[in-house]
Design an enzyme around this catalytic site. Structure first.
Site, PDB file in Angstrom:
ATOM      1  N   HIS A 168      14.372 -93.616 -28.581  1.00 60.50           N
ATOM      2  CA  HIS A 168      13.410 -94.012 -29.139  1.00 60.50           C
ATOM      3  C   HIS A 168      13.038 -95.206 -29.766  1.00 60.50           C
ATOM      4  O   HIS A 168      12.184 -95.960 -29.795  1.00 60.50           O
ATOM      5  CB  HIS A 168      11.695 -93.807 -27.962  1.00 60.50           C
ATOM      6  CG  HIS A 168      11.107 -93.239 -28.639  1.00 60.50           C
ATOM      7  ND1 HIS A 168      11.682 -91.671 -28.591  1.00 60.50           N
ATOM      8  CD2 HIS A 168      10.140 -92.969 -29.231  1.00 60.50           C
ATOM      9  CE1 HIS A 168      10.507 -91.482 -29.861  1.00 60.50           C
ATOM     10  NE2 HIS A 168       9.784 -91.955 -30.161  1.00 60.50           N
TER      11      HIS A 168
HETATM   12  C1  UD1 Z   1       5.706 -95.462 -29.356  1.00 62.75           C
HETATM   13  C2  UD1 Z   1       4.913 -94.557 -31.553  1.00 62.75           C
HETATM   14  C3  UD1 Z   1       6.175 -93.537 -31.857  1.00 62.75           C
HETATM   15  C4  UD1 Z   1       6.312 -92.934 -30.924  1.00 62.75           C
HETATM   16  C5  UD1 Z   1       6.218 -93.240 -29.265  1.00 62.75           C
HETATM   17  C6  UD1 Z   1       6.431 -91.935 -29.073  1.00 62.75           C
HETATM   18  C7  UD1 Z   1       3.945 -97.221 -32.817  1.00 62.75           C
HETATM   19  C8  UD1 Z   1       4.150 -97.642 -33.963  1.00 62.75           C
HETATM   20  N1  UD1 Z   1       4.549 -96.123 -32.283  1.00 62.75           N
HETATM   21  O1  UD1 Z   1       6.498 -95.822 -29.745  1.00 62.75           O
HETATM   22  O2  UD1 Z   1       5.438 -93.143 -33.207  1.00 62.75           O
HETATM   23  O3  UD1 Z   1       7.237 -92.202 -30.955  1.00 62.75           O
HETATM   24  O4  UD1 Z   1       4.989 -94.087 -28.696  1.00 62.75           O
HETATM   25  O5  UD1 Z   1       6.961 -91.957 -27.583  1.00 62.75           O
HETATM   26  O6  UD1 Z   1       2.408 -96.303 -32.125  1.00 62.75           O
HETATM   27  N2  UD1 Z   1       5.585 -98.908 -22.347  1.00 62.75           N
HETATM   28  C9  UD1 Z   1       6.107 -99.277 -21.115  1.00 62.75           C
HETATM   29  N3  UD1 Z   1       4.875 -98.087 -20.380  1.00 62.75           N
HETATM   30  C10 UD1 Z   1       3.988 -97.253 -21.889  1.00 62.75           C
HETATM   31  C11 UD1 Z   1       4.267 -97.622 -22.620  1.00 62.75           C
HETATM   32  C12 UD1 Z   1       5.243 -98.399 -23.476  1.00 62.75           C
HETATM   33  O7  UD1 Z   1       6.421 -99.650 -20.423  1.00 62.75           O
HETATM   34  O8  UD1 Z   1       3.215 -96.936 -21.188  1.00 62.75           O
HETATM   35  C13 UD1 Z   1       6.746-100.300 -23.256  1.00 62.75           C
HETATM   36  C14 UD1 Z   1       6.350-101.429 -23.445  1.00 62.75           C
HETATM   37  O9  UD1 Z   1       6.931-102.604 -23.336  1.00 62.75           O
HETATM   38  C15 UD1 Z   1       6.118-101.806 -24.895  1.00 62.75           C
HETATM   39  C16 UD1 Z   1       7.419-100.648 -25.409  1.00 62.75           C
HETATM   40  O10 UD1 Z   1       7.649 -99.314 -24.158  1.00 62.75           O
HETATM   41  O11 UD1 Z   1       6.412-102.808 -25.155  1.00 62.75           O
HETATM   42  C17 UD1 Z   1       7.052 -99.456 -27.215  1.00 62.75           C
HETATM   43  O12 UD1 Z   1       5.896 -98.695 -26.379  1.00 62.75           O
HETATM   44  P1  UD1 Z   1       4.681 -99.295 -28.057  1.00 62.75           P
HETATM   45  O13 UD1 Z   1       4.113 -97.980 -27.641  1.00 62.75           O
HETATM   46  O14 UD1 Z   1       4.630-100.070 -28.526  1.00 62.75           O
HETATM   47  O15 UD1 Z   1       6.102 -98.034 -28.902  1.00 62.75           O
HETATM   48  P2  UD1 Z   1       6.646 -96.409 -28.557  1.00 62.75           P
HETATM   49  O16 UD1 Z   1       8.236 -97.396 -28.828  1.00 62.75           O
HETATM   50  O17 UD1 Z   1       6.303 -96.294 -27.009  1.00 62.75           O
HETATM   51  N1  UDP Z   2       8.358 -85.563 -24.036  1.00 59.96           N
HETATM   52  C1  UDP Z   2       8.815 -84.928 -22.643  1.00 59.96           C
HETATM   53  N2  UDP Z   2       9.255 -85.465 -22.337  1.00 59.96           N
HETATM   54  C2  UDP Z   2      10.299 -86.597 -22.030  1.00 59.96           C
HETATM   55  C3  UDP Z   2      10.468 -86.924 -23.462  1.00 59.96           C
HETATM   56  C4  UDP Z   2       9.976 -85.926 -24.542  1.00 59.96           C
HETATM   57  O1  UDP Z   2       7.431 -84.707 -21.975  1.00 59.96           O
HETATM   58  O2  UDP Z   2      10.590 -86.912 -21.286  1.00 59.96           O
HETATM   59  C5  UDP Z   2       7.882 -84.566 -24.839  1.00 59.96           C
HETATM   60  C6  UDP Z   2       7.728 -83.537 -25.980  1.00 59.96           C
HETATM   61  O3  UDP Z   2       8.950 -82.443 -25.199  1.00 59.96           O
HETATM   62  C7  UDP Z   2       7.557 -84.110 -26.962  1.00 59.96           C
HETATM   63  C8  UDP Z   2       6.931 -85.425 -27.211  1.00 59.96           C
HETATM   64  O4  UDP Z   2       7.307 -85.921 -26.007  1.00 59.96           O
HETATM   65  O5  UDP Z   2       6.536 -82.558 -26.731  1.00 59.96           O
HETATM   66  C9  UDP Z   2       7.932 -86.048 -27.895  1.00 59.96           C
HETATM   67  O6  UDP Z   2       7.235 -87.065 -27.887  1.00 59.96           O
HETATM   68  P1  UDP Z   2       7.716 -88.423 -28.284  1.00 59.96           P
HETATM   69  O7  UDP Z   2       9.428 -88.490 -28.369  1.00 59.96           O
HETATM   70  O8  UDP Z   2       7.829 -89.063 -27.114  1.00 59.96           O
HETATM   71  O9  UDP Z   2       7.407 -88.886 -29.352  1.00 59.96           O
HETATM   72  P2  UDP Z   2       7.712 -88.696 -31.290  1.00 59.96           P
HETATM   73  O10 UDP Z   2       7.460 -87.062 -31.376  1.00 59.96           O
HETATM   74  O11 UDP Z   2       9.031 -88.838 -31.808  1.00 59.96           O
HETATM   75  O12 UDP Z   2       6.709 -89.387 -31.918  1.00 59.96           O
END
Ligand code: UD1
Ligand code: UDP
Length: 351
Positions: free
Chosen positions: A199
């Site tokens: 992601h």
């Molecule tokens: C965010 C965090 C990242 C973390 C990740 C965990 C920041 C800068 N990034 O990235 O560090 O690793 O979460 O998963 O804070 N969206 C949905 N549904 C949701 C949430 C998001 O559809 O519930 C989609 C939207 O299109 C959105 C995109 O995902 O624009 C990105 O979401 P965003 O929270 O901005 O960043 P992540 O890539 O999720």
């Molecule tokens: N995780 C989850 N379901 C998924 C993918 C990840 O529960 O489909 C959990 C994973 O076990 C860990 C956390 O989400 O506890 C990590 O989050 P993510 O990878 O979204 O973010 P990051 O750690 O890169 O910020």
């Protein structure tokens, strides 16, 4: 004493859950604020169920937006909550935009803020999370680190010793607590499989890069079945690419914590760009190949099972081949990743 916790995105929930629980054993009033950065049931609500967390007292409902807009929305909506609640401490977790935004609000209001998972550095300022880590650590009053490298990074930035406390890894507290339950989950997977998550914007936002990665993983799936729960950012990016996914790849919706942990614990190997997954695979002793050029969690490489692959997809193929031939690296569990980090935090805050 009143302690306010801020969560917002998926990796925050498994970090906050054990701290809420540890503090519940003390005479403390707790307030849980959800910024709403993540809002899909499968990115948010499901974790409250799986982790046994209380419902949030306040949801700021910020949703998705550009970095600046999302950060600003959290700040604008969180400020009145802090003014009204007047907590003794605010706890922020990890490195997402909600973490930095909430810490900034507290610093301006002179409300004490503690950063859980402080001190991690990838050294890569093109990562949005690295900016969030640096800003949060520079303004937080108490920096709770998961590993010795965190302390060292903070010292090198001139942080006084009195602000640093090494408590260990709270995400591992959750894992230790829930692994026995996760192991009971029924799984519809072959005996051997590779678990994949992707992601990071640097991997999924550029179509050509994503296509190359998916092709490489598709090639690997000829040797070992691939299970790929897809983050919404990646789902959106993949939708725009018309790639044929081979039947040896199972694409899934994002999974709840227990189901994802069950898969990690059973996986032959993991391919990821997640921060938390690098740590969990280290604890579980499962080989992890990280599709990033750097990591803010170096103990997962020096002690654990993590190998940085960067862009070298030929190396990925070789490493996977090694695992399939049964060549496993020696690994261990980092110090203080013992399931008791949250208790140490509670002791520091409450005494
Ligand atoms: C965010 C965090 C990242 C973390 C990740 C965990 C920041 C800068 N990034 O990235 O560090 O690793 O979460 O998963 O804070 N969206 C949905 N549904 C949701 C949430 C998001 O559809 O519930 C989609 C939207 O299109 C959105 C995109 O995902 O624009 C990105 O979401 P965003 O929270 O901005 O960043 P992540 O890539 O999720
Ligand atoms: N995780 C989850 N379901 C998924 C993918 C990840 O529960 O489909 C959990 C994973 O076990 C860990 C956390 O989400 O506890 C990590 O989050 P993510 O990878 O979204 O973010 P990051 O750690 O890169 O910020």
């Amino acid at each position: 004493m009143k302690i306010l916790h801020v969560v917002g995105a998926r990796p925050n929930f498994m970090k906050a859950a054990p701290v809420l629980k540890a503090l519940a054993a003390h005479d403390v009033r707790q307030v849980l604020v959800h910024t709403g950065q993540h809002y899909d049931v499968k990115m948010s609500d499901i974790f409250f169920q799986h982790l046994g967390m209380p419902a949030a007292d306040v949801n700021l409902g910020v949703g998705s937006a550009s970095h600046s807009v999302q950060t600003a929305e959290v700040m604008m909506r969180f400020e009145p909550v802090v003014v009204e609640q007047r907590p003794d401490w605010v706890l922020v977790y990890g490195d997402v935009n909600s973490t930095m935004a909430a810490a900034l609000v507290c610093a301006k209001l002179l409300v004490k803020v503690a950063h859980v998972e402080a001190g991690l550095r990838s050294g890569d300022r093109t990562m949005p999370e690295e900016i969030n880590r640096i800003v949060t650590d520079s303004i937080a009053d108490l920096l709770l680190t998961p590993s010795a490298d965190g302390d060292e990074n903070l010292r090198n930035e001139g942080v006084p010793e009195a602000r640093i406390a090494r408590v260990g890894n709270v995400m591992i507290d959750t894992l230790v607590q829930l692994l026995p339950i996760a192991r009971e989950r029924p799984l519809d997977v072959p005996e051997q499989f590779a678990l994949v998550t992707l992601h990071r914007p640097s991997n999924v936002d550029e179509p050509a890069k994503l296509e190359t990665l998916v092709e490489a993983i598709g090639a690997i799936s000829r040797d070992i079945h691939v299970v790929f729960p897809i983050h919404p950012r990646t789902r959106e990016a993949l939708r725009k690419l018309a790639i044929d996914v081979p039947p040896s790849m199972t694409l899934l919706e994002p999974l709840g914590y227990l189901d994802f942990l069950a898969l990690q614990a059973r996986a032959t190997l993991v391919i990821t760009d997640s921060g938390g997954v690098q740590e969990e695979t280290t604890y579980l002793g499962v080989p992890c190949f990280t599709l990033r050029p750097n990591t803010e969690r170096p103990v997962t490489m020096t002690v654990g099972t993590n190998v940085l692959i960067g862009d070298d997809l030929a190396r990925l193929r070789d490493e996977v081949g090694r695992v399939l031939r049964g060549e496993k690296r020696q690994s261990g569990i980092p110090e203080l990743w013992d399931g008791h980090a949250a208790e140490r935090i509670a002791k520091i805050l409450v005494g």
